[in-house]
Motif scaffolding. Structure first.
Motif, PDB file in Angstrom:
ATOM      1  N   ASP A   2       2.378  10.433   4.361  1.00 22.85           N
ATOM      2  CA  ASP A   2       1.140   9.286   4.853  1.00 22.85           C
ATOM      3  C   ASP A   2       1.878   7.968   4.906  1.00 22.85           C
ATOM      4  OD1 ASP A   2      -0.991   7.734   5.487  1.00 22.85           O
ATOM      5  OD2 ASP A   2      -2.635   8.734   3.645  1.00 22.85           O
ATOM      6  N   SER A  33      16.700   7.850  -2.038  1.00 25.04           N
ATOM      7  CA  SER A  33      16.699   8.864  -3.194  1.00 25.04           C
ATOM      8  C   SER A  33      17.390   9.732  -2.973  1.00 25.04           C
ATOM      9  CB  SER A  33      15.043   9.414  -3.153  1.00 25.04           C
ATOM     10  OG  SER A  33      14.300   8.363  -3.259  1.00 25.04           O
ATOM     11  N   GLU A  64       4.379   1.657  -1.561  1.00 22.58           N
ATOM     12  CA  GLU A  64       4.511   1.495  -2.846  1.00 22.58           C
ATOM     13  C   GLU A  64       3.335   2.764  -3.298  1.00 22.58           C
ATOM     14  OE1 GLU A  64       6.776  -0.768  -5.989  1.00 22.58           O
ATOM     15  OE2 GLU A  64       5.320  -1.888  -4.374  1.00 22.58           O
ATOM     16  N   GLU A  65       1.692   1.836  -3.676  1.00 20.23           N
ATOM     17  CA  GLU A  65       1.238   2.377  -4.170  1.00 20.23           C
ATOM     18  C   GLU A  65       0.965   3.361  -4.052  1.00 20.23           C
ATOM     19  OE1 GLU A  65      -2.001  -0.512  -3.801  1.00 20.23           O
ATOM     20  OE2 GLU A  65      -1.119  -2.225  -4.840  1.00 20.23           O
ATOM     21  N   THR A  66       0.851   4.029  -2.970  1.00 20.20           N
ATOM     22  CA  THR A  66       0.086   5.571  -2.639  1.00 20.20           C
ATOM     23  C   THR A  66       1.269   6.652  -2.716  1.00 20.20           C
ATOM     24  OG1 THR A  66       0.586   5.593   0.202  1.00 20.20           O
ATOM     25  CG2 THR A  66      -1.778   4.620  -1.675  1.00 20.20           C
ATOM     26  N   LEU A  67       2.629   6.040  -2.890  1.00 23.33           N
ATOM     27  CA  LEU A  67       3.428   6.982  -2.599  1.00 23.33           C
ATOM     28  C   LEU A  67       3.271   7.610  -4.029  1.00 23.33           C
ATOM     29  CD1 LEU A  67       6.445   6.964  -1.190  1.00 23.33           C
ATOM     30  CD2 LEU A  67       7.503   6.094  -2.711  1.00 23.33           C
ATOM     31  N   GLY A  68       3.763   9.180  -3.729  1.00 18.03           N
ATOM     32  CA  GLY A  68       3.857  10.557  -5.652  1.00 18.03           C
ATOM     33  C   GLY A  68       4.366  11.558  -4.724  1.00 18.03           C
ATOM     34  N   ASP A  69       3.627  12.809  -4.766  1.00 18.71           N
ATOM     35  CA  ASP A  69       4.477  14.445  -5.537  1.00 18.71           C
ATOM     36  C   ASP A  69       4.710  14.671  -3.921  1.00 18.71           C
ATOM     37  OD1 ASP A  69       3.782  14.156  -8.049  1.00 18.71           O
ATOM     38  OD2 ASP A  69       2.073  15.256  -7.654  1.00 18.71           O
ATOM     39  N   GLU A  70       3.742  14.649  -2.556  1.00 22.50           N
ATOM     40  CA  GLU A  70       4.330  14.100  -1.614  1.00 22.50           C
ATOM     41  C   GLU A  70       5.584  14.304  -0.920  1.00 22.50           C
ATOM     42  OE1 GLU A  70       3.059  16.828   0.930  1.00 22.50           O
ATOM     43  OE2 GLU A  70       2.130  16.791  -0.737  1.00 22.50           O
ATOM     44  N   PHE A  71       6.385  12.506  -1.182  1.00 24.95           N
ATOM     45  CA  PHE A  71       6.909  12.151  -0.932  1.00 24.95           C
ATOM     46  C   PHE A  71       8.462  13.041  -1.820  1.00 24.95           C
ATOM     47  CE2 PHE A  71      10.599   9.446  -2.308  1.00 24.95           C
ATOM     48  CZ  PHE A  71      10.996   9.139  -1.614  1.00 24.95           C
ATOM     49  N   ALA A  72       8.197  13.208  -3.072  1.00 30.54           N
ATOM     50  CA  ALA A  72       9.456  13.523  -4.415  1.00 30.54           C
ATOM     51  C   ALA A  72       9.919  14.976  -3.562  1.00 30.54           C
ATOM     52  CB  ALA A  72       8.908  14.140  -5.387  1.00 30.54           C
ATOM     53  N   ARG A 105       0.807  -1.444   0.177  1.00 30.38           N
ATOM     54  CA  ARG A 105      -0.050   0.037  -0.055  1.00 30.38           C
ATOM     55  C   ARG A 105       1.324   1.033   0.039  1.00 30.38           C
ATOM     56  NH1 ARG A 105      -2.383   3.579   3.400  1.00 30.38           N
ATOM     57  NH2 ARG A 105      -3.950   4.487   2.888  1.00 30.38           N
TER      58      ARG A 105
END
Length: 321
Positions: free
Chosen positions: A143, A174, A28-36, A26
């Motif tokens: 999150d 990263s 991995e699937e929800t990782l997005g712009d906030e992480f970047a 989950r």
């Protein structure tokens, strides 16, 4: 312990692992712009990355800070309780603060948020509740929410702490990628480790250069055996003046004894020497010597100068101390 009990134990353990695996899927699937955005904030910071958290989140935070520090991002852990009682002085305006709280409502952390903002620091939070006070008062929120804990009571932080660790590792790798952090950089920060030793030390640092077991091409069998035994390297180097003729190992001697039998003591070193032995320069790193030994399936290398003259011997045991 009965077979039934063993089966029950393994079932519980497998379910716990499966639950944590699902939490990571989950994540991995929800990782997005906030992480970047979080990576960008930390990368752009001119100070340190300060990690803070209470309880189990604090323990995870210590691990994340250690991982960041060892992979090129200066970082340390700050206990929020101690921070509220004077250790806020450890935070400089150029630092980025990463706060861990699964609920997002941890009192000790919320108490230091006003200082973080007034001090001009950027705040990245890692919680399981995007609507929490900590999440809403952060510049970037990550999150790490999970559907259920692996704990059989669904109470003890298990899946959630696994998600926090994974998120911290994702940040670290990263940042490593963006900084161009190399194995040599890693070794420089880990000089006491095995990898650091192999990457930083040279062949010349560890090679044996004194009392080398060197014999002439016409050295008789009996003297070869004595030289190999006395030398302690399991081999002798056959030299004609400064020119290296070859090497003779204890294995070469044993094979010659089996094949030549009664004629064995009539042979000389040149008869059984392996010509053109593998060699390396003293200035090469230990890791290059290890690669050469592995690719050529040997455990020893001769160390030679630019003119091919013998300087020493290095063995795999010298590298893997």
């Amino acid at each position: 312990m009965t077979d039934l009990m063993k089966k029950q134990i393994l079932n519980v353990a497998r379910k716990a692992i499966r639950t944590e695996m699902q939490a990571l899927v989950r994540l991995e699937e929800t990782l997005g712009d906030e992480f970047a955005a979080a990576v960008e904030l930390i990368l752009a910071g001119h100070g340190k990355c300060i990690i803070t958290g209470m309880g189990k989140s604090g323990l995870v935070g210590r691990k994340i800070a250690a991982t960041l520090a060892s992979t090129g991002t200066p970082s340390f852990f700050l206990h929020p309780g101690e921070a509220f009682h004077g250790d806020l002085g450890m935070i400089s305006p150029d630092d980025v603060v990463v706060a861990l709280s699964y609920s997002g409502e941890t009192d000790e952390i919320l108490k230091i948020v006003p200082f973080i903002h007034s001090n001009g620091n950027k705040l990245v939070s890692m919680t399981g509740n995007p609507e929490s006070a900590l999440a809403k008062n952060s510049d970037v929120h990550l999150d790490v929410g999970v559907e259920e804990e692996a704990c059989i009571l669904h109470l003890a932080p298990t899946s959630s702490t696994t998600a926090q660790i994974a998120m911290g590792d994702a940040l670290a790798v990263s940042l490593m990628q963006l900084r161009g952090f190399t194995s040599v950089d890693f070794a420089r920060l880990h000089p006491g480790g095995s990898l650091g030793r192999r990457l930083l030390m040279t062949v010349g640092n560890v090679m044996r250069s004194h009392d080398l077991p060197v014999v002439a091409p016409d050295c008789p069998a009996a003297e070869m055996i004595h030289a190999i035994s006395k030398g302690g390297l399991g081999l002798i180097v056959v030299c004609d003046g400064d020119r290296i003729v070859g090497i003779v190992t204890d294995g070469d001697v044993r094979r010659a004894m089996e094949q030549r039998r009664g004629d064995f003591f009539n042979i000389v070193a040149a008869d059984i020497a392996t010509p053109n032995p593998k060699s390396i320069a003293a200035s090469e790193k230990l890791i290059e010597a290890e690669k050469m030994m592995t690719s050529n399936k040997v455990t020893s290398l001769l160390v030679t100068d630019e003119k091919g003259r013998l300087q020493g011997v290095i063995q795999i045991y010298d590298i893997k101390l």
